[in-house]
Scaffold this active site. Structure first.
Site, PDB file in Angstrom:
ATOM      1  N   ARG A 199       0.831  -1.266   0.063  1.00  0.00           N
ATOM      2  CA  ARG A 199       0.032  -0.070   0.149  1.00  0.00           C
ATOM      3  C   ARG A 199       0.915   1.403  -0.077  1.00  0.00           C
ATOM      4  O   ARG A 199       0.451   2.329  -0.383  1.00  0.00           O
ATOM      5  CB  ARG A 199      -0.767  -0.129   1.220  1.00  0.00           C
ATOM      6  CG  ARG A 199      -1.986  -0.758   0.872  1.00  0.00           C
ATOM      7  CD  ARG A 199      -3.136  -1.042   1.892  1.00  0.00           C
ATOM      8  NE  ARG A 199      -4.179  -1.567   1.223  1.00  0.00           N
ATOM      9  CZ  ARG A 199      -5.226  -2.050   2.253  1.00  0.00           C
ATOM     10  NH1 ARG A 199      -5.210  -2.285   3.395  1.00  0.00           N
ATOM     11  NH2 ARG A 199      -6.266  -2.707   1.726  1.00  0.00           N
ATOM     12  N   LYS A 229     -18.209 -17.737   2.877  1.00  0.00           N
ATOM     13  CA  LYS A 229     -19.515 -17.552   2.761  1.00  0.00           C
ATOM     14  C   LYS A 229     -20.581 -16.987   1.755  1.00  0.00           C
ATOM     15  O   LYS A 229     -20.073 -16.010   1.056  1.00  0.00           O
ATOM     16  CB  LYS A 229     -19.927 -16.339   4.025  1.00  0.00           C
ATOM     17  CG  LYS A 229     -19.922 -17.168   5.642  1.00  0.00           C
ATOM     18  CD  LYS A 229     -19.718 -15.904   6.520  1.00  0.00           C
ATOM     19  CE  LYS A 229     -20.568 -16.059   7.684  1.00  0.00           C
ATOM     20  NZ  LYS A 229     -20.432 -14.916   8.365  1.00  0.00           N
ATOM     21  N   GLY A 242      -9.672  -9.046  -0.268  1.00  0.00           N
ATOM     22  CA  GLY A 242      -8.454  -9.632   0.715  1.00  0.00           C
ATOM     23  C   GLY A 242      -7.873 -10.901   0.353  1.00  0.00           C
ATOM     24  O   GLY A 242      -6.832 -11.034   0.214  1.00  0.00           O
ATOM     25  N   GLY A 263     -12.915  -4.658   0.372  1.00  0.00           N
ATOM     26  CA  GLY A 263     -14.305  -4.289   0.445  1.00  0.00           C
ATOM     27  C   GLY A 263     -14.644  -3.255  -0.594  1.00  0.00           C
ATOM     28  O   GLY A 263     -15.821  -3.284  -1.229  1.00  0.00           O
TER      29      GLY A 263
HETATM   30  P1  AMP Z   1     -13.859 -14.830   2.096  1.00  0.00           P
HETATM   31  O1  AMP Z   1     -13.057 -13.890   3.158  1.00  0.00           O
HETATM   32  O2  AMP Z   1     -15.376 -14.920   2.514  1.00  0.00           O
HETATM   33  O3  AMP Z   1     -13.331 -14.431   0.797  1.00  0.00           O
HETATM   34  O4  AMP Z   1     -13.123 -16.243   2.537  1.00  0.00           O
HETATM   35  C1  AMP Z   1     -12.139 -16.573   2.782  1.00  0.00           C
HETATM   36  C2  AMP Z   1     -11.771 -17.487   3.757  1.00  0.00           C
HETATM   37  O5  AMP Z   1     -12.457 -18.717   3.386  1.00  0.00           O
HETATM   38  C3  AMP Z   1     -10.488 -18.059   3.701  1.00  0.00           C
HETATM   39  O6  AMP Z   1      -9.849 -17.870   5.080  1.00  0.00           O
HETATM   40  C4  AMP Z   1     -10.508 -19.565   3.470  1.00  0.00           C
HETATM   41  O7  AMP Z   1      -9.693 -20.356   4.555  1.00  0.00           O
HETATM   42  C5  AMP Z   1     -11.772 -19.919   3.801  1.00  0.00           C
HETATM   43  N1  AMP Z   1     -12.397 -21.108   2.930  1.00  0.00           N
HETATM   44  C6  AMP Z   1     -12.284 -21.257   1.698  1.00  0.00           C
HETATM   45  N2  AMP Z   1     -12.704 -22.534   1.503  1.00  0.00           N
HETATM   46  C7  AMP Z   1     -13.070 -23.047   2.523  1.00  0.00           C
HETATM   47  C8  AMP Z   1     -13.968 -24.240   2.911  1.00  0.00           C
HETATM   48  N3  AMP Z   1     -14.209 -25.324   2.027  1.00  0.00           N
HETATM   49  N4  AMP Z   1     -14.400 -24.600   4.324  1.00  0.00           N
HETATM   50  C9  AMP Z   1     -13.964 -23.488   5.040  1.00  0.00           C
HETATM   51  N5  AMP Z   1     -13.566 -22.247   5.073  1.00  0.00           N
HETATM   52  C10 AMP Z   1     -12.871 -21.913   3.597  1.00  0.00           C
END
Ligand code: AMP
Length: 404
Positions: free
Chosen positions: A35, A205, A361, A384
Site C-alpha cells: 500500500r 460464505k 482480501g 471491501g
Molecule cells: P472470504 O473472506 O469470504 O473470501 O473467505 C476467505 C476464507 O474462506 C479463507 O480464510 C479460507 O480459509 C476460507 N475457506 C475457503 N474454503 C473453505 C472451505 N471449504 N471451508 C471453510 N473455509 C473455507
C-alpha cells in the site's frame, strides 16, 4: 475522469488521502508495504511538478482514541526510503503527531515545495468515521487542492474520503493514479468485457457474495463457485455435504440464483469433487470425494482434482476473468492445491491474451503467496471497496470527486 496527469501541481499544497493501512508486527515492522508502494506514483508526480504533499491516512481501528499501536510514525522511515528511491534524490519527509490543530497548521504553512508531511492517524478522531463536517473542513483548510488515492476506503463516507471533497471546487479535486487505475480496470470488466467472461467466486460464505453474484449474472457467461460457499449450492441441489460449511438460511437464495442464471444462460460451475478432511485442522486426515456425496463427519476444505481440471478448462477458454475468493482453506498446506491450480490457470489465460483482475482480501493474499501477482492483468488493492464496486454500488469516495 478527474485525473492528475494533466494538472500542474507547481507551488500547490496538495492534500492527498492515501490508504496506508498496512499490517505491522508487534515490533512495528511493516509486514507488507504494497500500500505504501502503490501511493508513490502520485507523490512523485506532485513533487516533480514542484508541489508539496500533505499525506493523510488511517491505520487499523483505533475507534477515535489515540493509541501508540496505530501510530503512522512507524511508517515514516520506510516511506522516506521508497520516495527517495523512486525520485532518485533525497526528499524531506516530516511527520506531525496529529491531523488537525495549531501545530499541524503551522507545519503545513512552513512546508516548502518538494517536501512531504505525513499527518497522524485520522481515526484517532472519532469525527473521521462519523463523517463530521467541521473535522472535514479543518482537514480541507490544510491544502490548496485535494487528491483521493485511497481506493481501499472509497466505499466509506468518512470525513477525509468523501465529506472533504465538497470544500474544494471541482477543478481542485482529483483521483490519484492508483484510484484512476482501480476505476479504469473495474469499469473495463463491468462494462467493456470481452466474452466469454467468467467470474471465479470463492471464500467462506455465500451471504457475503450474493450481491456480487447477482450483479454479475447480467454480465458474465460463466460463474465458477468454489470455497466453503460451494457446499450451500451443492446442498440446495440435494447433495450430501457432511460437515462442510453450509448456510441453511441461504438455501432458498441459492436456488433463486441458480434459476436466474439458467434463465440468463449463465453457466454456474460447481466443484465436482472435493478434498475432504475429518476436522478443520492442518493435521487432519484427508481424502477425495464427490462433492455431492461427502460422508457424515467429514468436510470439504478444497476443490478436488477433477474440479480443478474442469475449472481450469473453463478459465483458459475465457477472454475476461474476474477472481474473488479462494477455492479452499489455502492458508493450510493440505488445502491449497485448488487455489494454486486456479492461480495457474488465470496466469496461463492472461499469458494467452485474456484480461484478468483479482481482488478481495484473501484472493490477493493467495496470488501473493503463490507468486502470481505479476502474472495477472491487475490486482486490485481494495478488498471491501472492490467487492462493492462489482456489486454495482456507487462508492461515496468516487462520487464525491465526480460530483459537480
Ligand atoms: P472470504 O473472506 O469470504 O473470501 O473467505 C476467505 C476464507 O474462506 C479463507 O480464510 C479460507 O480459509 C476460507 N475457506 C475457503 N474454503 C473453505 C472451505 N471449504 N471451508 C471453510 N473455509 C473455507
Amino acid at each position: 475522469m478527474h485525473t492528475i496527469s494533466s494538472y500542474n501541481f507547481c507551488c500547490k499544497k496538495t492534500l492527498v488521502r492515501v490508504d496506508f493501512n498496512v499490517p505491522l508486527d508487534a515490533d512495528f515492522n511493516i509486514m507488507d508495504d504494497s500500500r505504501l508502494r502503490a501511493s508513490i506514483p502520485t507523490i512523485k508526480k506532485i513533487i516533480s511538478d514542484g508541489g508539496s504533499v500533505i499525506l493523510m491516512s488511517h491505520l487499523g481501528r483505533p475507534k477515535g482514541v489515540v493509541s501508540e499501536k496505530y501510530s503512522l510514525k512507524y511508517l515514516v522511515q520506510h516511506l522516506n526510503k521508497l520516495i527517495n528511491e523512486e525520485l532518485g534524490c533525497s526528499i524531506n519527509l516530516f511527520f506531525v503527531n496529529n491531523c488537525i490543530g495549531e501545530n499541524v497548521i503551522s507545519k503545513c504553512n512552513s512546508l516548502k515545495e518538494k517536501e512531504v508531511l505525513l499527518l497522524e492517524n485520522l481515526r484517532f478522531h472519532k469525527e473521521e468515521e462519523s463523517g463530521d463536517e467541521i473535522f472535514s473542513k479543518q482537514l480541507a483548510d490544510l491544502g490548496d487542492v485535494f487528491v483521493n488515492d485511497a481506493f481501499g476506503t472509497a466505499h466509506r463516507a468518512h470525513a477525509s474520503t468523501t465529506i472533504i471533497a465538497k470544500h474544494f471546487a471541482p477543478e481542485n479535486r482529483f483521483f490519484g493514479f492508483l484510484m484512476e487505475a482501480e476505476i479504469k480496470n473495474a469499469e473495463k470488466v463491468l462494462h467493456k468485457a470481452e466474452k466469454p467472461f467468467c467470474a471465479i467466486i470463492g471464500g467462506a460464505k455465500v451471504s457475503d457474495k450474493i450481491l456480487i453474484i447477482e450483479n454479475l449474472l447480467d454480465r458474465v457467461t460463466d460463474i465458477i463457485i468454489g470455497g466453503g460457499m460451494a457446499y450451500t449450492f451443492i446442498k440446495a441441489q440435494g447433495g450430501k455435504i457432511g460437515n462442510s460449511l453450509c448456510e441453511i438460511d441461504r438455501l432458498e437464495t441459492v436456488k433463486n440464483i441458480l434459476s436466474k442464471a439458467a434463465a440468463k444462460n449463465v453457466v454456474i460451475h460447481l466443484p465436482i469433487d472435493s478434498i475432504i478432511a475429518d476436522k478443520f485442522s492442518k493435521d487432519a486426515e484427508t481424502s477425495e470425494s464427490d462433492s455431492n456425496n461427502i460422508s457424515e463427519e467429514w468436510m470439504g476444505l478444497d476443490i478436488g482434482s477433477k474440479a480443478a481440471e474442469h475449472f481450469g478448462n473453463v478459465i483458459k477458454n475465457c477472454k475476461t476473468i474476474l477472481w474473488n475468493g479462494p477455492m479452499g482453506v489455502f492458508e493450510m498446506e493440505k488445502f491449497q492445491k485448488g487455489t494454486l491450480s486456479i492461480a495457474k490457470a488465470v496466469a496461463e489465460a492472461t499469458q494467452q491474451g485474456s484480461f484478468s483482475i483479482v481482488g478481495g482480501g484473501d484472493s490477493i493474499a493467495a496470488v501473493n503467496k503463490f507468486g502470481f501477482a505479476d502474472k495477472v492483468s491487475y490486482v486490485s488493492t481494495g478488498g471491501g471497496a472492490m467487492l462493492e464496486y462489482f456489486e454495482g454500488k456507487t462508492l461515496p469516495g468516487i462520487a464525491a470527486i465526480k460530483s459537480i
